[in-house]
Enzyme design. Structure first.
Site, PDB file in Angstrom:
ATOM      1  N   PHE A 115      35.539  34.449  77.268  1.00 27.37           N
ATOM      2  CA  PHE A 115      35.286  35.761  77.029  1.00 27.37           C
ATOM      3  C   PHE A 115      34.321  36.078  75.852  1.00 27.37           C
ATOM      4  CE2 PHE A 115      39.200  35.320  79.620  1.00 27.37           C
ATOM      5  CZ  PHE A 115      39.113  36.300  80.721  1.00 27.37           C
ATOM      6  N   VAL A 172      38.911  33.675  74.029  1.00 28.01           N
ATOM      7  CA  VAL A 172      38.490  34.832  73.419  1.00 28.01           C
ATOM      8  C   VAL A 172      37.521  34.286  72.210  1.00 28.01           C
ATOM      9  CG1 VAL A 172      38.702  37.139  72.504  1.00 28.01           C
ATOM     10  CG2 VAL A 172      40.254  36.064  74.257  1.00 28.01           C
ATOM     11  N   CYS A 173      36.168  34.806  72.181  1.00 28.11           N
ATOM     12  CA  CYS A 173      35.470  34.337  71.173  1.00 28.11           C
ATOM     13  C   CYS A 173      35.631  35.006  69.949  1.00 28.11           C
ATOM     14  CB  CYS A 173      33.782  34.825  71.494  1.00 28.11           C
ATOM     15  SG  CYS A 173      32.781  34.923  69.964  1.00 28.11           S
ATOM     16  N   ILE A 174      36.089  34.420  68.719  1.00 31.85           N
ATOM     17  CA  ILE A 174      36.629  35.019  67.542  1.00 31.85           C
ATOM     18  C   ILE A 174      35.521  35.867  67.019  1.00 31.85           C
ATOM     19  CG2 ILE A 174      36.106  33.267  66.019  1.00 31.85           C
ATOM     20  CD1 ILE A 174      38.771  33.723  64.586  1.00 31.85           C
ATOM     21  N   ALA A 198      35.513  39.047  69.110  1.00 30.23           N
ATOM     22  CA  ALA A 198      36.860  39.815  68.967  1.00 30.23           C
ATOM     23  C   ALA A 198      36.915  40.562  67.722  1.00 30.23           C
ATOM     24  CB  ALA A 198      37.798  38.853  69.122  1.00 30.23           C
TER      25      ALA A 198
END
Lengths: 130, 136
Positions: free
Chosen positions: A39, A77-79, A82
């Site tokens: 994501f 989820v891409c940090i 995010a």
């Protein structure tokens, strides 16, 4: 065939996540493998555990969580994306000194390297978004 | 498909500041350099504005991230395709594009341009050769 899915758009605003979900479901039913679901961009918002969609509508996050549980999907989820958008898990909230977290436990936070590695490991990387 | 190294192509189609796609695409590109894959970039449609010269974002309050493209050469990313029809359609020429360069280790570290003009038809063929195409 082994797929990595890249989802670049947020829930409800855009059909990308729904289409990716339907694709993943159909591919798994046909015996294909989903190596990873990544994501990125506003797609990170699909991982919120706090959304309250109307009862007669689909719950996109819960749909993903259920599918992930059934098939042990790796949902990342891409940090960086995010953090920009205020999406945090409990660990990250603690590290950043924030008083709340909102990422559903079916998802994990990690770096963009997971997307590139997903592209290397899979037979096909499919992008869902504009 | 060759074992080990894959051909990654990042296709940039959107103007740099109206949406976040350009900035976040660049972040993936920079990370991809660490994986020892074959990486190329394409700028087409409004994406060519991402590497336009003399960007100034002061009035808009946005962060001007265009200097980061100049670092691509240091990351061994030196295949940067600019679609010529997209330039022409917007009244631009290669003179309006940033001078992105790399140092060629096979040629005594001579500084060379990373910018490769390419036609729409050639680009279609090049895309066909890729293992992974990520566009935004």
């Amino acid at each position: 065939m082994k797929f990595t899915l890249l989802i670049n758009e947020g829930p409800y605003q855009h059909q990308a996540s729904d289409t990716a979900y339907q694709f993943a479901k159909a591919a798994l039913e046909k015996g294909h493998e989903i190596y990873r679901v990544f994501f990125y961009n506003d797609g990170v918002n699909n991982a919120t555990r706090l959304a309250i969609p109307p009862q007669d509508d689909r719950n996109i996050t819960e749909n993903w969580a259920t599918l992930a549980k059934e098939h042990e999907l790796d949902m990342v989820v891409c940090i960086a994306a995010a953090q920009r958008r205020g999406m945090l898990d409990a660990d990250e909230a603690g590290r950043q000194g924030k008083d709340a977290d909102n990422i559903h436990p079916a998802f994990r936070i990690s770096g963009l390297g997971q997307l590139v590695e997903g592209g290397i490991q899979a037979d096909r990387l499919l992008t869902f978004g504009d | 498909m060759s074992e080990g190294i894959k051909k990654f192509m990042f296709v940039n189609t959107k103007a740099p500041y109206g949406t976040v796609y350009a900035l976040e695409s660049l972040e993936v590109v920079l990370i991809s350099a660490a994986f020892d894959q074959s990486v190329s970039l394409v700028f087409c449609d409004d994406g060519i504005f991402q590497i336009a010269n003399n960007q100034n974002t002061e009035a808009s309050g946005m962060k001007n991230f265009s200097p980061a493209y100049k670092a691509l050469g240091d990351y061994d990313i030196n295949k940067i395709y600019v679609e010529t029809e997209s330039l022409e359609e917007r009244g631009l020429t290669l003179d309006n594009i940033m001078a992105l360069t790399y140092e060629d280790e096979d040629d005594d570290w001579a500084e060379k341009s990373s910018i490769i003009p390419i036609t729409r038809a050639e680009l279609a063929d090049l895309m066909d050769e890729q293992d992974v195409v990520i566009s935004s």
